[in-house]
Motif scaffolding. Structure first.
Motif: not given
Length: 409
Positions: A122-126, A90-92, A41-47, A74-86
């Motif tokens: 990041l927007i390039d992936f979208a 994968e981690m989720v 439903m939503g993506i958040g982009l932080d450094l 059911d809300n399932r929200t994950f925050s992950l420190e990664v180098s790309s959206v892909r």
């Protein structure tokens, strides 16, 4: 005999050919069952904390049965420190055993730090991934996007869905821009216009004159103001007043609540609702000086009259409504002037004035487009605001009328 054999061979060849064609036809070879998917439903982009990484927050919705035919999310929200959206998806999947379905994405929330650093990678992936839709909304977070998507709202909504609902109802008040990914990418590709994105923030009870109790735990979020970008880098914020001016100048005011309380020239103030608004512009040539004039026409219904000390006759009331027209026009004028002044200060054309010049005077535009950012600060811009009052709210038996006919049937 040879003719019969030949016909048999032809039929066999035809059957084999049809079978081969059926095998090559695309089918549901790569299908995924709904039960295996987790709607995103939503993506958040932080450094991220590590250099070259991002903190990506994925908000997934999982319907769950509550008995009968009703369902809850059911809300399932994950925050992950990664180098790309892909890498984040994968981690989720490793954690939740469900594949995030990108086609359901409603909102992308850009964190303040990522906005200042630039987020085009990041927007390039979208825009490349086939499941994404360019109709998703883009908002800018005051602070971290992670905090916005993890806030517990008092109405129990997913934050991503709450933002999406805000954006879909944005034309009801017309006080912030509605920006979809496709629109942002289009503006980003233009030579002169600077992108603008609405700002979302958490509002705690007791701040900005807002208080809420209601016996429910949780907080509220609001969309107010906007961020101006130089390319994909956040340059500055627009205040609520500057953003409202932008909405007028962009001809984006469908409905709007408006009051004249800041007008210090009058003891009587008005509150009203914009019923209709139209903004046109013209690029003029005044003895070799090129400039632009905005022409704004608005119809307003008066809902409130504040500060009246006496009853008015019908003649006096007509005069008062003329004053109301002037007062509302002054409010619109000041909002637009504040937005124009901000554009001059930033030397970033978020109002799209260069685009208008190119449309109306392409020959002149070719001579200034390479120096446009330097010319924004002093390019001649004027305003012509006209307001007409419709539905003053006064009836024959109004307490504000001191009419001789009062009391007659």
């Amino acid at each position: 005999m040879m003719g019969i054999v030949a016909r048999k061979k032809f039929k066999i060849g035809l059957v084999l050919g049809l079978i081969a064609c059926l095998l090559l036809l695309p089918g549901c070879w790569g299908k995924r069952e709904v039960e295996e998917l987790a709607p995103l439903m939503g993506i958040g982009l932080d450094l991220g904390q590590k250099p070259g990484t991002y903190l990506i927050t994925l908000q997934l919705a999982r319907p769950k049965q509550t008995g009968g035919t009703t369902t809850e999310i059911d809300n399932r929200t994950f925050s992950l420190e990664v180098s790309s959206v892909r890498e984040a998806t994968e981690m989720v999947y490793k954690i939740s055993s469900r594949i995030p379905f990108m086609g359901s994405l409603k909102v992308i929330v850009i964190g303040e730090d990522a906005a200042k650093a630039g987020f085009n990678d990041l927007i390039d992936f979208a825009q490349r991934f086939a499941e994404f839709r360019r109709s998703m909304y883009l908002v800018l977070a005051k602070g971290q996007a992670k905090d916005i998507l993890n806030v517990k709202l008092r109405n129990g909504e997913l934050p991503a869905m709450n933002i999406k609902n805000h954006m879909e109802q944005g034309n009801k008040l017309s006080v912030f821009p509605t920006v979809r990914l496709g629109h942002y990418l289009t503006v980003l590709g233009e030579e002169s216009t600077a992108p603008i994105v609405p700002v979302v923030e958490i509002v705690k009870s007791g701040t900005e004159g807002i208080e809420y109790n209601g016996g429910k735990e949780g907080e509220e979020i609001q969309i107010q103001g906007a961020g101006v970008f130089s390319g994909d880098h956040l340059a500055d914020y627009l205040s609520d007043k500057e953003t409202k001016g932008y909405m007028w100048l962009e001809n984006n005011v469908d409905n709007r609540l408006i009051n004249t309380m800041d007008n210090q020239d009058s003891d009587i103030n008005f509150g009203g609702q914009v019923l209709k608004s139209t903004t046109n512009y013209r690029v003029y040539d005044n003895k070799g000086t090129i400039g632009m004039q905005y022409q704004i026409k608005a119809s307003i219904a008066v809902d409130e009259v504040m500060g009246m000390k006496k009853q008015f006759s019908e003649t006096e009331w007509v005069s008062l409504m003329n004053d109301a027209e002037n007062s509302f026009a002054q409010v619109i004028q000041k909002e637009c002037e504040s937005s124009i002044q901000k554009e001059r200060e930033l030397s970033l054309d978020f109002l799209g004035i260069g685009r208008h010049i190119e449309e109306r005077n392409p020959v002149y535009w070719k001579t200034i487009k390479d120096q446009w950012e330097g010319k924004i600060a002093y390019f001649p811009i004027s305003l012509n605001v006209q307001v007409s009052i419709h539905h003053s709210g006064m009836s024959d038996s109004s307490a504000t009328t001191n009419s001789r006919e009062e009391g007659k049937e």
